[in-house]
Write a protein that holds these residues in place. Structure first.
Motif, short mmCIF file in Angstrom:
data_model
loop_
_atom_site.label_atom_id
_atom_site.label_comp_id
_atom_site.label_asym_id
_atom_site.label_seq_id
_atom_site.Cartn_x
_atom_site.Cartn_y
_atom_site.Cartn_z
N ASP A 96 -4.30 -4.64 -5.24
CA ASP A 96 -4.28 -6.07 -5.51
C ASP A 96 -2.96 -6.48 -6.16
OD1 ASP A 96 -5.50 -8.74 -6.01
OD2 ASP A 96 -5.31 -8.12 -8.11
N ASN A 123 -11.79 -7.43 -5.80
CA ASN A 123 -10.70 -8.03 -5.05
C ASN A 123 -11.17 -9.26 -4.27
OD1 ASN A 123 -7.85 -7.84 -4.00
ND2 ASN A 123 -8.95 -7.65 -2.07
N ALA A 124 -12.37 -9.18 -3.69
CA ALA A 124 -12.90 -10.31 -2.92
C ALA A 124 -13.17 -11.51 -3.81
CB ALA A 124 -14.19 -9.88 -2.20
N GLY A 157 -13.30 2.02 -0.33
CA GLY A 157 -13.98 1.11 -1.25
C GLY A 157 -13.07 0.49 -2.28
N TRP A 158 -11.78 0.85 -2.25
CA TRP A 158 -10.80 0.32 -3.19
C TRP A 158 -9.63 -0.29 -2.44
CZ3 TRP A 158 -11.57 0.47 -8.51
CH2 TRP A 158 -12.69 1.20 -8.92
N THR A 159 -8.94 -1.23 -3.07
CA THR A 159 -7.81 -1.89 -2.43
C THR A 159 -6.74 -2.19 -3.46
OG1 THR A 159 -7.22 -3.71 -0.93
CG2 THR A 159 -8.66 -4.25 -2.78
N THR A 219 -10.35 -14.65 -4.36
CA THR A 219 -9.92 -15.55 -3.30
C THR A 219 -9.99 -17.00 -3.77
OG1 THR A 219 -12.17 -15.68 -2.42
CG2 THR A 219 -10.72 -13.98 -1.52
N ARG A 259 0.83 -1.20 0.00
CA ARG A 259 0.00 0.00 0.00
C ARG A 259 0.88 1.26 0.00
NH1 ARG A 259 -5.45 0.08 1.43
NH2 ARG A 259 -5.10 2.11 2.40
N SER A 291 -11.68 -2.52 -7.02
CA SER A 291 -12.74 -2.31 -6.05
C SER A 291 -12.71 -3.46 -5.04
CB SER A 291 -14.11 -2.27 -6.75
OG SER A 291 -14.43 -3.54 -7.29
N ASN A 292 -13.23 -3.21 -3.85
CA ASN A 292 -13.27 -4.28 -2.85
C ASN A 292 -14.04 -5.50 -3.36
OD1 ASN A 292 -11.84 -2.65 -1.12
ND2 ASN A 292 -13.62 -1.99 0.06
N LEU A 293 -15.07 -5.25 -4.18
CA LEU A 293 -15.87 -6.35 -4.73
C LEU A 293 -15.02 -7.24 -5.63
CD1 LEU A 293 -18.50 -7.85 -5.33
CD2 LEU A 293 -19.00 -6.11 -7.07
#
Length: 224
Positions: A82, A104-105, A78-80, A108, A65, A100-102
């Motif tokens: 990756d 990125n999730a 709301g963002w990460t 998995t 980060r 987006s977090n979506l």
């Protein structure tokens, strides 16, 4: 060294000092696939992390980060960040991307379907319904529509029950179609498991070896 600190509004602390950015970039080792592996300590989540003292307090954040913020600026809520290379300790800038977090999730457990789509290829922009803190999780309305009207073409459910006799359409209280016989079987198995556990608990109590009632453990799928 004269550059302004880099702001990170999503955290309790407000800046990453330039000295910390330089430390993160200096503490690397070459890894496979061209990765730059951070030599800082790794937390239980598998990501390298760095800490520093500022204004009398101790702050900690993830090394990748820090690298992203130094090169691209702030990370909005709301963002990460990756890892394209899927190496969590890597801090090489061209191995990182902002998702987006979506999205990125969804990466998995080895899953990695196209960005901006659900697993069935429906566009997030058109079909995704975000979740709320009080309500259900987010979902793809197109996928829900498919399952609401789904009827097995074979004429039987996955456990062999006849669709003509046992299949039920979606309703206001249930978002997907379902087999009533399978649901009834599951309920019977749960009641039998609970009865067996309670019988064992009462027997143990009579012999003086009983402890807590097992109801809550049954609800979590445990019987001992």
């Amino acid at each position: 060294m004269g550059a302004a600190p880099h702001a990170i509004p999503a955290k309790k602390w407000t800046t990453v000092p330039d000295r910390v950015i330089e430390r993160v970039r200096d503490h690397v080792a070459m890894g496979p696939n061209g990765c730059w592996i951070s030599t800082y300590s790794v937390a239980s989540h598998g990501y390298a992390q760095v800490g520093w003292q500022d204004s009398g307090s101790r702050w900690v954040t993830l090394c990748h980060r820090v690298v992203w913020i130094a090169d691209h600026g702030d990370i909005e809520p709301g963002w990460t960040v990756d890892h394209i290379c899927k190496t969590r300790r890597c801090i090489r800038p061209d191995h990182l991307r902002l998702l987006s977090n979506l999205d990125n999730a969804r990466r998995t457990s080895g899953r990695d379907w196209p960005l901006g789509q659900c697993i069935n290829g429906h566009s997030d922009q058109e079909f995704w319904v975000p979740g709320t803190k009080e309500g259900p999780k987010g979902y793809c309305s197109a996928c829900i529509g498919m399952t609401r009207h789904y009827v097995p073409e074979s004429g039987v459910c996955v456990r062999g029950h006849a669709v003509a006799e046992h299949w039920r359409p979606a309703s206001e209280g249930r978002r997907t179609a379902y087999c009533a016989a399978c649901t009834a079987d599951a309920q019977r198995r749960y009641r039998a498991k609970k009865k067996d556990a309670m019988t064992g608990w009462h027997a143990a109590k009579r012999t003086g070896s009983g402890s807590k009632r097992p109801c809550r453990r049954i609800n979590r799928g445990e019987t001992t």
